[in-house]
Scaffold this motif. Structure first.
Motif, PDB file in Angstrom:
ATOM      1  N   MET A  34       0.834  -1.195   0.000  1.00 33.72           N
ATOM      2  CA  MET A  34       0.000   0.000   0.000  1.00 33.72           C
ATOM      3  C   MET A  34       0.875   1.254   0.000  1.00 33.72           C
ATOM      4  N   ARG A  35       1.941   1.235   0.804  1.00 32.16           N
ATOM      5  CA  ARG A  35       2.808   2.414   0.884  1.00 32.16           C
ATOM      6  C   ARG A  35       3.508   2.673  -0.447  1.00 32.16           C
ATOM      7  N   LEU A  36       3.905   1.598  -1.120  1.00 33.95           N
ATOM      8  CA  LEU A  36       4.655   1.736  -2.366  1.00 33.95           C
ATOM      9  C   LEU A  36       3.766   1.768  -3.609  1.00 33.95           C
ATOM     10  N   ALA A  72      10.260  11.051  -1.364  1.00 35.31           N
ATOM     11  CA  ALA A  72      11.074  10.261  -0.441  1.00 35.31           C
ATOM     12  C   ALA A  72      10.272   9.866   0.795  1.00 35.31           C
ATOM     13  N   VAL A  73       9.519  10.809   1.341  1.00 31.73           N
ATOM     14  CA  VAL A  73       8.723  10.522   2.531  1.00 31.73           C
ATOM     15  C   VAL A  73       7.597   9.539   2.210  1.00 31.73           C
ATOM     16  N   LEU A  74       6.929   9.735   1.066  1.00 31.63           N
ATOM     17  CA  LEU A  74       5.853   8.849   0.665  1.00 31.63           C
ATOM     18  C   LEU A  74       6.325   7.415   0.556  1.00 31.63           C
ATOM     19  N   ARG A  75       7.524   7.226   0.019  1.00 27.63           N
ATOM     20  CA  ARG A  75       8.045   5.879  -0.222  1.00 27.63           C
ATOM     21  C   ARG A  75       8.854   5.341   0.952  1.00 27.63           C
ATOM     22  N   GLY A  76       8.768   6.008   2.082  1.00 32.45           N
ATOM     23  CA  GLY A  76       9.374   5.475   3.293  1.00 32.45           C
ATOM     24  C   GLY A  76      10.839   5.760   3.448  1.00 32.45           C
ATOM     25  N   ARG A  77      11.363   6.717   2.698  1.00 35.28           N
ATOM     26  CA  ARG A  77      12.773   7.085   2.815  1.00 35.28           C
ATOM     27  C   ARG A  77      12.873   8.492   3.386  1.00 35.28           C
ATOM     28  N   ALA A 113      -3.024  19.979  10.242  1.00 39.60           N
ATOM     29  CA  ALA A 113      -2.275  18.863   9.668  1.00 39.60           C
ATOM     30  C   ALA A 113      -1.576  18.052  10.753  1.00 39.60           C
ATOM     31  N   LEU A 114      -1.051  18.715  11.781  1.00 41.78           N
ATOM     32  CA  LEU A 114      -0.373  18.005  12.864  1.00 41.78           C
ATOM     33  C   LEU A 114      -1.336  17.121  13.652  1.00 41.78           C
ATOM     34  N   ARG A 115      -2.613  17.476  13.617  1.00 43.80           N
ATOM     35  CA  ARG A 115      -3.621  16.666  14.314  1.00 43.80           C
ATOM     36  C   ARG A 115      -4.164  15.558  13.411  1.00 43.80           C
ATOM     37  N   ALA A 116      -3.785  15.571  12.151  1.00 44.54           N
ATOM     38  CA  ALA A 116      -4.286  14.597  11.176  1.00 44.54           C
ATOM     39  C   ALA A 116      -3.164  13.637  10.787  1.00 44.54           C
ATOM     40  N   ASP A 117      -3.514  12.685   9.929  1.00 48.35           N
ATOM     41  CA  ASP A 117      -2.560  11.647   9.529  1.00 48.35           C
ATOM     42  C   ASP A 117      -2.058  11.879   8.112  1.00 48.35           C
ATOM     43  N   VAL A 118      -1.731  13.134   7.772  1.00 47.34           N
ATOM     44  CA  VAL A 118      -1.170  13.405   6.453  1.00 47.34           C
ATOM     45  C   VAL A 118       0.230  12.802   6.379  1.00 47.34           C
ATOM     46  N   PHE A 119       0.673  12.441   5.156  1.00 49.40           N
ATOM     47  CA  PHE A 119       1.961  11.777   5.065  1.00 49.40           C
ATOM     48  C   PHE A 119       3.123  12.753   4.997  1.00 49.40           C
ATOM     49  N   TYR A 120       2.842  14.020   4.666  1.00 48.84           N
ATOM     50  CA  TYR A 120       3.935  14.987   4.535  1.00 48.84           C
ATOM     51  C   TYR A 120       3.460  16.375   4.922  1.00 48.84           C
ATOM     52  N   ILE A 121       4.280  17.069   5.706  1.00 47.49           N
ATOM     53  CA  ILE A 121       4.048  18.475   6.040  1.00 47.49           C
ATOM     54  C   ILE A 121       5.350  19.213   5.780  1.00 47.49           C
ATOM     55  N   GLY A 122       5.320  20.198   4.903  1.00 48.25           N
ATOM     56  CA  GLY A 122       6.504  20.995   4.613  1.00 48.25           C
ATOM     57  C   GLY A 122       6.202  22.469   4.789  1.00 48.25           C
TER      58      GLY A 122
END
Length: 328
Positions: free
Chosen positions: A154-156, A321-326, A258-267
């Motif tokens: 699922m992650r990949l 990189a973050v999405l793919r676990g790196r 966003a910090l209270r949610a489960d988003v995969f990336y915050i920039g």
């Protein structure tokens, strides 16, 4: 984009279900395995109607004709078919590849082999942005929808066979989404890049002089305050949030959501000094060090970016990189 938010090659399940409900009949063809430079990746789908209409692609045009013939026969006979095709170098070149390959395609008539109730559940989950996996044993015909299973796949976004060689898993993730707060020059470069990379981007900025159709032609623009916009859009594990305004009044409310949610990336854009002030504000608001550490700031990989376009490249690279676990 379709009503479900999936790209034009990804809404074969919705199309097949519609044709089935209309009484036309439908089959789903799915790429289950590839070797060499196959034109479409594993998991790509083609919907075939009982009247010969098609939606989607399993090979970019190389073998669709043969798949349609097999699918129509499978609809008449009510059986599943596992097909294998060799794509010649000449055919591959015609669809933009340097060389050919081999693909296996699973054809499943809806209602006969693929239960319509299961397809309805799959389509409903996709519409609700719920991630799930479709599992089929190609030898026994056992089928199931799995939630919370196959975390690495699922992650990949990687459909494929399990090591047993019999169980095929099709990943159905919600489309990636990018919410950019701040209609600045970096955003003008980032949004089209993100769209090419498969994201559904949204620009948020209450300053209408910045967030205009002229500056962002064809993009989804929200001129609400960022906290209201992200609340309306919803935040989930397939969402990235990028903050570019430098203005705490605009950035902080969306950042806190966003910090209270489960988003995969915050920039968040800004210097190390700017981020230190941001951290102090978040600590004062009650956020923990672990929560604050989820923020990538200064935003983007350190590639020596010198202009808005290069910064956009750095941001998109870090998101990937973050999405793919790196984690950078």
């Amino acid at each position: 984009m379709t009503a479900t938010g999936y790209s034009r090659f990804d809404h074969a399940p919705e199309t097949a279900l519609g044709w089935h409900r209309d009484g036309i009949g439908a089959a789903l063809a799915t790429v289950v395995e590839t070797w060499g430079s196959a034109p479409r990746r594993t998991g790509a789908q083609l919907a075939i109607g009982g009247d010969g209409c098609i939606e989607g692609s399993v090979s970019g045009g190389c073998v669709e004709g043969a798949v349609i013939v097999e699918a129509l026969e499978a609809l008449d006979e009510g059986d599943a078919r596992l097909l294998e095709f060799g794509v010649s170098d000449a055919d591959a070149f015609a669809v933009g590849l340097a060389c050919g390959g081999t693909i296996r395609v699973l054809v499943e008539p809806v209602g006969h082999v693929l239960p319509d109730t299961m397809l309805e559940e799959l389509v409903a989950a996709r519409a609700a942005r719920e991630a799930l996996a479709y599992e089929v044993n190609v030898e026994t015909g056992a089928r199931a929808l799995r939630r919370g299973a196959y975390p690495d796949r699922m992650r990949l976004d990687r459909s494929g066979f399990e090591p047993d060689g019999r169980t095929f898993v099709a990943v159905h993730n919600p489309p990636l989404r990018l919410i950019v707060v701040g209609a600045v020059h970096i955003a003008q470069a980032l949004l089209p890049m993100a769209r090419i990379a498969g994201y559904d981007p949204v620009i948020v900025d209450p300053r209408e002089a910045f967030a205009s159709e002229t500056r962002f032609p064809g993009e989804t623009i929200l001129t609400d305050w960022p906290d209201e916009a992200v609340a309306a859009l919803g935040l989930d594990p397939r969402t990235a949030l990028v903050l570019l305004t430098h203005d705490p009044k605009l950035d902080d409310p969306a950042l806190m959501a966003a910090l209270r949610a489960d988003v995969f990336y915050i920039g968040a854009l800004g210097s190390t000094r700017t981020h230190a002030k941001r951290v102090a504000r978040l600590e004062q608001a009650g956020f923990t060090g672990a929560e604050i550490a989820r923020i990538h700031a200064p935003v983007g990989l350190d590639i020596g970016a010198a202009d808005p376009s290069e910064i956009a490249v750095a941001i998109l690279a870090e998101m990937t990189a973050v999405l793919r676990g790196r984690r950078p």
